[in-house]
Design a protein around this motif. Structure first.
Motif, PDB file in Angstrom:
ATOM      1  N   TYR A 139     -16.164 -10.575  31.086  1.00  0.00           N
ATOM      2  CA  TYR A 139     -15.216  -9.455  31.038  1.00  0.00           C
ATOM      3  C   TYR A 139     -14.220  -9.656  29.898  1.00  0.00           C
ATOM      4  N   LYS A 140     -13.714 -10.858  29.768  1.00  0.00           N
ATOM      5  CA  LYS A 140     -12.776 -11.152  28.677  1.00  0.00           C
ATOM      6  C   LYS A 140     -13.494 -11.132  27.329  1.00  0.00           C
ATOM      7  N   GLY A 141     -14.740 -11.611  27.325  1.00  0.00           N
ATOM      8  CA  GLY A 141     -15.502 -11.628  26.075  1.00  0.00           C
ATOM      9  C   GLY A 141     -15.817 -10.244  25.547  1.00  0.00           C
ATOM     10  N   LEU A 142     -15.873  -9.246  26.444  1.00  0.00           N
ATOM     11  CA  LEU A 142     -16.103  -7.861  26.035  1.00  0.00           C
ATOM     12  C   LEU A 142     -14.815  -7.166  25.595  1.00  0.00           C
ATOM     13  N   LYS A 143     -13.703  -7.956  25.550  1.00  0.00           N
ATOM     14  CA  LYS A 143     -12.393  -7.446  25.108  1.00  0.00           C
ATOM     15  C   LYS A 143     -11.863  -6.342  26.026  1.00  0.00           C
ATOM     16  N   LEU A 144     -12.173  -6.473  27.309  1.00  0.00           N
ATOM     17  CA  LEU A 144     -11.669  -5.526  28.300  1.00  0.00           C
ATOM     18  C   LEU A 144     -10.384  -6.076  28.904  1.00  0.00           C
ATOM     19  N   ARG A 145      -9.456  -5.183  29.227  1.00  0.00           N
ATOM     20  CA  ARG A 145      -8.146  -5.582  29.736  1.00  0.00           C
ATOM     21  C   ARG A 145      -8.044  -5.315  31.240  1.00  0.00           C
ATOM     22  N   PRO A 146      -7.087  -5.954  31.898  1.00  0.00           N
ATOM     23  CA  PRO A 146      -6.926  -5.765  33.358  1.00  0.00           C
ATOM     24  C   PRO A 146      -6.726  -4.311  33.750  1.00  0.00           C
ATOM     25  N   GLU A 147      -6.055  -3.521  32.900  1.00  0.00           N
ATOM     26  CA  GLU A 147      -5.795  -2.127  33.240  1.00  0.00           C
ATOM     27  C   GLU A 147      -7.061  -1.264  33.245  1.00  0.00           C
ATOM     28  N   HIS A 148      -8.166  -1.783  32.704  1.00  0.00           N
ATOM     29  CA  HIS A 148      -9.427  -1.052  32.716  1.00  0.00           C
ATOM     30  C   HIS A 148     -10.116  -1.126  34.083  1.00  0.00           C
ATOM     31  N   LEU A 149      -9.646  -2.037  34.932  1.00  0.00           N
ATOM     32  CA  LEU A 149     -10.285  -2.252  36.222  1.00  0.00           C
ATOM     33  C   LEU A 149      -9.808  -1.253  37.271  1.00  0.00           C
ATOM     34  N   ALA A 150     -10.739  -0.785  38.083  1.00  0.00           N
ATOM     35  CA  ALA A 150     -10.409   0.023  39.257  1.00  0.00           C
ATOM     36  C   ALA A 150     -10.306  -0.899  40.462  1.00  0.00           C
ATOM     37  N   CYS A 151      -9.555  -0.487  41.460  1.00  0.00           N
ATOM     38  CA  CYS A 151      -9.369  -1.317  42.653  1.00  0.00           C
ATOM     39  C   CYS A 151     -10.680  -1.439  43.427  1.00  0.00           C
ATOM     40  N   TYR A 152     -10.966  -2.634  43.892  1.00  0.00           N
ATOM     41  CA  TYR A 152     -12.152  -2.877  44.722  1.00  0.00           C
ATOM     42  C   TYR A 152     -11.770  -3.947  45.734  1.00  0.00           C
ATOM     43  N   ASP A 153     -11.723  -3.578  47.009  1.00  0.00           N
ATOM     44  CA  ASP A 153     -11.222  -4.509  48.024  1.00  0.00           C
ATOM     45  C   ASP A 153     -12.236  -4.869  49.095  1.00  0.00           C
ATOM     46  N   CYS A 154     -13.516  -4.541  48.881  1.00  0.00           N
ATOM     47  CA  CYS A 154     -14.536  -4.947  49.851  1.00  0.00           C
ATOM     48  C   CYS A 154     -14.783  -6.451  49.731  1.00  0.00           C
ATOM     49  N   PRO A 155     -14.933  -7.156  50.837  1.00  0.00           N
ATOM     50  CA  PRO A 155     -15.167  -8.606  50.767  1.00  0.00           C
ATOM     51  C   PRO A 155     -16.509  -8.924  50.126  1.00  0.00           C
ATOM     52  N   LEU A 156     -16.556 -10.016  49.397  1.00  0.00           N
ATOM     53  CA  LEU A 156     -17.789 -10.442  48.739  1.00  0.00           C
ATOM     54  C   LEU A 156     -17.960 -11.930  48.972  1.00  0.00           C
ATOM     55  N   VAL A 157     -19.178 -12.318  49.358  1.00  0.00           N
ATOM     56  CA  VAL A 157     -19.481 -13.716  49.651  1.00  0.00           C
ATOM     57  C   VAL A 157     -20.483 -14.234  48.636  1.00  0.00           C
TER      58      VAL A 157
END
Length: 253
Positions: A136-154
């Motif tokens: 994600y960082k390597g693609l030069k994307l910033r935190p503000e580009h992210l949408a909220c996702y709160d489903c648990p992931l294992v």
């Protein structure tokens, strides 16, 4: 070809002159050892490209077709002659170029967000596409580009994974481009991303870990995604380093 039908060496040399670009890629990838005669060459060609043949509907499906309300006889006739997409199959010819037997994972290179990304795991057992934070960082994307996702992931180890959010990006495999919703996670992985069932279904792809290959239909042809087996085994290096405490995460290509 008739004049020189007994000169197999000449026939093998003339054979590629009639091939298109897709078949030429297959021909150029052949090793010298497996083909010992023109007959073997034609058999290999037939076995490899039989999946590109158009397959008519079975008789049962044609007999069950009925005319739609307002449909003309010509439209009904044309619809009855529609042919299905090429079948996606794997054969021993697809093993050419791989070291057998093996237990390697299926890893490919895809264009994600406009960048060529290596070490992308293709896992039809996963239900969601994953992107690791280093990529994600390597693609030069910033935190503000992210949408909220709160489903648990294992994770594979049964532990809860720290979620950063979700982002939708264009993913290109070969000539096909689809939109993919990636869940961005902050966790260790030897891979940069994982492609899962939603991408399989959107692309219409079929994968084979035995043949280390992904196939998908494009018009009336069958296209392939192939990765070097050596790259798959390179993914084991960061795993060993991580287990010994020498590396905290996979790097982005």
């Amino acid at each position: 070809m008739v004049v020189h039908s007994k000169n197999e060496a000449l026939m093998c040399k003339v054979f590629p002159s009639s091939l298109g670009p897709v078949v030429m890629r297959w021909f150029d990838g052949l090793k010298e050892c497996p083909i010992n005669s023109f007959q073997e060459l034609t058999r290999a060609f037939g076995a490899r490209f039989v999946t590109c043949n158009r397959v008519p509907h079975p008789l049962d499906s044609l007999l069950s077709m009925t005319m739609r309300k307002g449909e003309t006889l010509k439209a009904y006739s044309d619809r009855s002659r529609v042919e299905v997409r090429p079948a996606l199959r794997f054969s021993d010819e697809d093993k050419v170029g791989t070291l057998q037997p093996h237990d390697d994972a299926l890893v490919v290179t895809l264009k994600i967000g406009g960048y060529d990304v290596k070490r992308v795991s293709v896992d039809q057992g996963s239900g969601a596409e994953i992107m690791y934070h280093d990529l994600y960082k390597g693609l030069k994307l910033r935190p503000e580009h992210l949408a909220c996702y709160d489903c648990p992931l294992v994770g594979f180890d049964g532990k809860a994974i720290i979620l950063k959010g979700q982002i939708r990006l264009l993913v290109q495999g070969g000539l096909e481009v689809v939109e993919v919703d990636f869940i961005v996670v902050d966790a260790y992985s030897p891979y940069t991303a994982i492609m899962a069932r939603p991408w399989f279904h959107a692309m219409g792809v079929v994968s084979s870990t035995l043949h280390l290959k992904v196939k998908y239909p494009l018009g009336d042809q069958v296209e392939e995604l192939i990765e070097s087996q050596s790259m798959t085994r390179e993914c084991l290096v960061p795993v060993i380093r991580h287990q010994s405490g020498g590396e905290s995460s996979a790097y982005a290509e």
